[in-house]
Enzyme design. Structure first.
Site, PDB file in Angstrom:
ATOM      1  N   TYR A  54       0.843  -1.197   0.000  1.00  0.00           N
ATOM      2  CA  TYR A  54       0.000   0.000   0.000  1.00  0.00           C
ATOM      3  C   TYR A  54       0.884   1.255   0.000  1.00  0.00           C
ATOM      4  O   TYR A  54       0.710   2.170  -0.811  1.00  0.00           O
ATOM      5  CB  TYR A  54      -0.917  -0.022   1.226  1.00  0.00           C
ATOM      6  CG  TYR A  54      -1.835   1.173   1.321  1.00  0.00           C
ATOM      7  CD1 TYR A  54      -1.436   2.313   2.018  1.00  0.00           C
ATOM      8  CD2 TYR A  54      -3.087   1.185   0.719  1.00  0.00           C
ATOM      9  CE1 TYR A  54      -2.264   3.425   2.107  1.00  0.00           C
ATOM     10  CE2 TYR A  54      -3.920   2.279   0.798  1.00  0.00           C
ATOM     11  CZ  TYR A  54      -3.506   3.391   1.496  1.00  0.00           C
ATOM     12  OH  TYR A  54      -4.334   4.488   1.571  1.00  0.00           O
ATOM     13  N   SER A 100     -29.391  14.472 -29.054  1.00  0.00           N
ATOM     14  CA  SER A 100     -30.344  13.391 -28.873  1.00  0.00           C
ATOM     15  C   SER A 100     -31.042  13.167 -30.220  1.00  0.00           C
ATOM     16  O   SER A 100     -30.660  13.793 -31.209  1.00  0.00           O
ATOM     17  CB  SER A 100     -31.302  13.833 -27.780  1.00  0.00           C
ATOM     18  OG  SER A 100     -32.267  12.873 -27.598  1.00  0.00           O
ATOM     19  N   LYS A 135     -30.833   0.889 -32.941  1.00  0.00           N
ATOM     20  CA  LYS A 135     -30.681   1.859 -31.859  1.00  0.00           C
ATOM     21  C   LYS A 135     -30.430   1.066 -30.586  1.00  0.00           C
ATOM     22  O   LYS A 135     -31.322   0.410 -30.057  1.00  0.00           O
ATOM     23  CB  LYS A 135     -31.943   2.705 -31.728  1.00  0.00           C
ATOM     24  CG  LYS A 135     -31.825   3.789 -30.677  1.00  0.00           C
ATOM     25  CD  LYS A 135     -32.989   4.754 -30.806  1.00  0.00           C
ATOM     26  CE  LYS A 135     -32.862   5.935 -29.854  1.00  0.00           C
ATOM     27  NZ  LYS A 135     -32.750   5.576 -28.457  1.00  0.00           N
ATOM     28  N   CYS A 436     -55.972   3.653   5.738  1.00  0.00           N
ATOM     29  CA  CYS A 436     -54.579   3.544   5.337  1.00  0.00           C
ATOM     30  C   CYS A 436     -54.026   2.193   5.776  1.00  0.00           C
ATOM     31  O   CYS A 436     -54.126   1.838   6.952  1.00  0.00           O
ATOM     32  CB  CYS A 436     -53.780   4.669   5.989  1.00  0.00           C
ATOM     33  SG  CYS A 436     -52.002   4.467   5.804  1.00  0.00           S
TER      34      CYS A 436
HETATM   35  S1  IVH Z   1     -26.916   8.828 -33.251  1.00  0.00           S
HETATM   36  C1  IVH Z   1     -26.433  13.200 -33.399  1.00  0.00           C
HETATM   37  N1  IVH Z   1     -27.001   6.207 -33.471  1.00  0.00           N
HETATM   38  O1  IVH Z   1     -29.919   7.012 -28.802  1.00  0.00           O
HETATM   39  C2  IVH Z   1     -26.908  11.791 -33.322  1.00  0.00           C
HETATM   40  N2  IVH Z   1     -27.654   7.168 -31.436  1.00  0.00           N
HETATM   41  O2  IVH Z   1     -32.269   8.709 -28.390  1.00  0.00           O
HETATM   42  C3  IVH Z   1     -26.835  11.233 -31.984  1.00  0.00           C
HETATM   43  N3  IVH Z   1     -28.282   5.558 -29.714  1.00  0.00           N
HETATM   44  O3  IVH Z   1     -28.237   9.663 -27.244  1.00  0.00           O
HETATM   45  C4  IVH Z   1     -27.139   9.846 -31.828  1.00  0.00           C
HETATM   46  N4  IVH Z   1     -27.906   3.747 -30.910  1.00  0.00           N
HETATM   47  O4  IVH Z   1     -27.306   7.305 -26.908  1.00  0.00           O
HETATM   48  C5  IVH Z   1     -27.211   7.256 -32.699  1.00  0.00           C
HETATM   49  N5  IVH Z   1     -26.981   3.909 -33.794  1.00  0.00           N
HETATM   50  C6  IVH Z   1     -27.192   4.960 -33.014  1.00  0.00           C
HETATM   51  C7  IVH Z   1     -27.632   4.814 -31.690  1.00  0.00           C
HETATM   52  C8  IVH Z   1     -27.865   5.957 -30.944  1.00  0.00           C
HETATM   53  C9  IVH Z   1     -28.285   4.216 -29.734  1.00  0.00           C
HETATM   54  C10 IVH Z   1     -28.679   6.390 -28.574  1.00  0.00           C
HETATM   55  C11 IVH Z   1     -27.735   7.520 -28.237  1.00  0.00           C
HETATM   56  C12 IVH Z   1     -28.566   8.767 -28.281  1.00  0.00           C
HETATM   57  C13 IVH Z   1     -29.942   8.222 -28.099  1.00  0.00           C
HETATM   58  C14 IVH Z   1     -30.991   9.163 -28.659  1.00  0.00           C
END
Ligand code: IVH
Length: 763
Positions: A54, A100, A135, A436
């Site tokens: 340590y 997003s 996704k 309750c």
């Molecule tokens: S593209 C600018 N591609 O989905 C584009 N996102 O709901 C940004 N995600 O925050 C995202 N698979 O964490 C992209 N093939 C994919 C994805 C993906 C999962 C997630 C990602 C994003 C979220 C949006």
């Protein structure tokens, strides 16, 4: 080469020979090792390295920080003794925002997306090409490489600022430590996720060690990546798919599909189901293909992402504040499954709301085993919505029914439908409890409220902690040194269960045994609250434990109870003495503060003041409330007559004083008080209206109603809303109706506005 083998070699190099990159890696390794050793030694009593090892590790880390001062972090173990307090991660600003995605739920919405983009770009009938990628249902991560070395990894956070999870990201095998032939600056973005198999194994291990299992692979991945101890992260099997990029010193390619190919060449995992599609029909076809294989993938996906393939067009399309115009997430519909509803349980929340929960025969919905679903409220069970219209075609839900459960995203599972054909012949309509389940007090539903609430107040274990926090708040008892946090801790340690206990704490502290509730009792009381796990966490924290472990909790609980407050963590002789003194001082309290402190629904500060002024003394108030009956009798009338007290509040007051448990609790509190100061008599001694009850009716022409009221009160009068035998004076303006009539019937003196002004000397 992956991080771990490189780390081993570096570990043997003298500090003087380390490159900055190697030093950074060594620093992370040593810091993680020391932190883990600290926790094992101080919190788990299970050291895994010798003192000499340590010390050597600590010396080496100090040397590194001395040679590379930029690496020294404020939270470095070299600057701390014992385990660091639980604290967050450093914040990292994203040079390129992490966006997003907009969602599409139907084919139509995907067609509209394509049409919109072609219009935007002025493409006419030309076909747009897109990539179509699964996704992944995990969490996004941005990983920064400089000159081919992994230097930083950050979570998305709010899109602009995330958390620095570099040390943890280094433990992910899918993330290369070094890249060859990469741009000098490359931020790779993608999704961290966990496979179903790894998730099952992790949860089995969690259960075996008495830890809480994770609800789904996504939570497990998030929890693992956001572990403060990188050693724990390293033991969790996280994976990563790259799908994009942030800052770049040079472009990766001209198209999305080629950029992904380039990332794959550099050594990143990219999703094998990704396709190039020409036009929206191909997108929809690919969506269906992916949907069909979804169950066999071995990891969760929640839709398909469609992205414009041409990066020059992506640039032209640009982004809105949070989402790019060039991409859309085509989501899968919420998954559903039929199962049996075994039982309906009622949970009581912190504020007394009774929430029905369906206990289900466990069923897998979208890869997650579901055994509970929310039923919202009693109307929902009966099959009607907030405005009284039928839902589910008016079909009610009964214990024993077959129900269709769905999960949309991360939300609590819900019930979409019920199958009447499979309803057991003996199933009875569900009767929502009128009491309750936690404390037995009446549970009532106010007109216009969809929720039934427990009236047990502080007496109800589910509400006690919240009510105690209110009790000590600034406009209530306001005891110096006893804020929300302390009162919560004392509650969790079994030192106080209700307000009266605050006043006996000093005596018990001196007597060497503070707890008036055992650990079992505390745990039982916590069970009622909304989130048992949150509460266990709070209990562990109050006991100074990293995790809740029944054995250690018991030991600590008893030890804490016997240790004088002055010697407890965070306290000293002086602060303990001051606290007991402040409590003693509060045995004298203003009536309005006491009434407000009871936390009766609808009785805020202003109302407490009105009640205190009207009833003058605690005895007067308590006697009137106990004698009053909802909707009838002189006490009810009197209460309603107070200007500013409406039916809803009056009902809440009367009901509380008729709950045995709560009433007894209030009496125990009052017995601890020395003096309840009556409401201040605001009257000037020579005011002709001091002590009189006045009613204003009709239109006042020379002042507003509130002005008149304030003035009357300033001169010591009580202002009532309606006329009764107790009324002394009615001030009637033009248009006065029934009140003036009633005053005449009762022989109450009636005067006009001018006479009133003369009377109070303001004409
Ligand atoms: S593209 C600018 N591609 O989905 C584009 N996102 O709901 C940004 N995600 O925050 C995202 N698979 O964490 C992209 N093939 C994919 C994805 C993906 C999962 C997630 C990602 C994003 C979220 C949006």
């Amino acid at each position: 080469m992956n991080g771990k083998s490189a780390g081993k070699k570096t570990a043997e190099l003298p500090v003087a020979e380390l490159s900055p990159k190697e030093a950074s890696r060594e620093q992370a390794r040593l810091a993680a090792l020391l932190r883990r050793a600290d926790i094992a030694y101080h919190q788990q009593d299970a050291p895994f390295i010798s003192d000499a090892e340590y010390d050597a590790a600590r010396r080496r880390l100090r040397e590194i920080e001395a040679r590379f001062p930029a690496l020294a972090r404020p939270d470095s173990p070299t600057g701390t003794v014992g385990a660091p307090p639980r604290e967050g991660f450093a914040r990292v600003g994203h040079a390129v925002a992490m966006l997003s995605l907009d969602n599409a739920f139907t084919d139509q919405e995907v067609l509209e997306f394509d049409a919109r983009l072609r219009r935007f770009l002025g493409l006419g009938e030309a076909v747009l090409s897109y990539t179509s990628e699964p996704k992944i249902d995990g969490l996004s991560l941005s990983v920064r490489y400089e000159n081919g070395h992994l230097v930083q990894a950050a979570t998305r956070g709010d899109g602009h600022t995330g958390e620095d999870v570099t040390a943890n990201a280094r433990t992910i095998d899918d993330l290369p430590e070094h890249l060859t032939g990469a741009p000098a600056v490359l931020e790779v973005r993608g999704e961290v996720y966990m496979t179903h198999a790894d998730f099952a194994e992790l949860n089995a291990a969690q259960r075996a060690s008495g830890d809480r299992p994770f609800a789904n692979p996504r939570n497990a991945a998030a929890g693992s990546l956001r572990q403060l101890d990188p050693a724990v992260s390293a033991s969790r099997p996280l994976k990563f798919f790259a799908y994009g990029w942030g800052q770049l010193s040079e472009p990766l390619a001209d198209t999305q599909i080629d950029a992904l190919a380039r990332l794959a060449e550099l050594g990143f995992a990219t999703n094998p189901l990704t396709r190039l599609c020409h036009g929206p029909e191909e997108l929809l076809r690919h969506y269906r293909e992916i949907e069909a294989t979804r169950a066999d993938l071995g990891y969760d996906i929640d839709g398909v992402v469609c992205k414009v393939n041409d990066l020059a067009l992506q640039r032209r399309l640009g982004s809105r504040s949070n989402t790019p115009r060039w991409a859309i997430a085509h989501k899968f519909p919420a998954e559903t499954a039929w199962t049996r509803l075994l039982r309906i349980d009622i949970q009581v929340g912190r504020t007394g709301a009774l929430s029905p929960v369906a206990r289900l025969k466990p069923v897998t919905v979208g890869g997650v085993v579901v055994s509970n679903a929310t039923l919202h409220n009693e109307d929902y069970i009966r099959g009607i919505d907030a405005s009284g219209n039928p839902i589910r075609g008016g079909r009610d839900i009964r214990e024993g029914d077959w129900v269709k459960v769905y999960r949309a995203g991360d939300v609590i599972p819900k019930i979409a439908d019920v199958d009447l054909a499979r309803r057991p012949p003996d199933a009875r309509p569900y009767e929502f409890p009128a009491r309750c389940p936690e404390c037995g007090s009446d549970a009532i539903r106010e007109p216009g409220d969809a929720v039934r609430r427990c009236t047990g107040g502080m007496y109800c274990p589910a509400q006690a902690m919240e009510r105690l926090r209110h009790f000590v708040s600034r406009n209530a008892f306001d005891i110096e040194g006893l804020g929300a946090k302390q009162v919560e801790t004392f509650y969790l340690l079994g030192w106080i269960r209700e307000p009266a206990d605050i006043f006996t704490l000093a005596e018990r502290d001196a007597g060497g045994e503070k707890a008036i509730a055992g650990l079992e009792d505390v745990l039982n009381r916590l069970r009622g609250g909304a989130d048992p796990n949150e509460q266990k966490k709070a209990l562990a924290e109050a006991l100074g434990l990293e995790h809740f472990d029944p054995e250690r909790a018991r030991e600590r609980f008893e030890e804490r109870s016997r240790t004088p407050l002055a010697r407890q963590h965070g306290w000293g002789v002086r602060s303990a003495r001051n606290l007991f003194h402040a409590i003693e001082e509060r045995r004298r309290i203003a009536l309005e503060r006491l009434i407000f402190a009871l936390g009766i629904r609808h009785v805020g500060e202003a109302a407490a003041k009105l009640l205190a002024r009207h009833y003058r003394s605690w005895d007067g108030f308590a006697r009137a409330m106990s004698a009053a009956r909802v909707g009838e009798g002189p006490e009810w009338e009197e209460l309603l007559n107070i200007d500013g007290v409406g039916e809803v509040m009056a009902r809440a007051l009367v009901i509380v004083f008729h709950q045995e448990g709560e009433r007894a609790l209030i009496e125990r509190l009052v017995a601890q008080l020395r003096e309840i100061e009556p409401a201040r008599e605001a009257a000037a001694p020579d005011s002709p209206i001091a002590g009189k009850t006045v009613v204003f009716t009709g239109t006042l022409e020379r002042m507003t109603r509130s002005e008149a009221k304030a003035q009357a009160e300033r001169l010591g009068a009580r202002v009532a809303g309606s006329v009764s035998k107790k009324t002394d004076l009615v001030v009637a303006g033009p248009g006065a109706g029934s009140k003036a009539k009633r005053a005449a019937e009762l022989g109450v003196e009636i005067i006009d506005e001018d006479t009133w002004l003369e009377l109070i000397g303001d004409a």
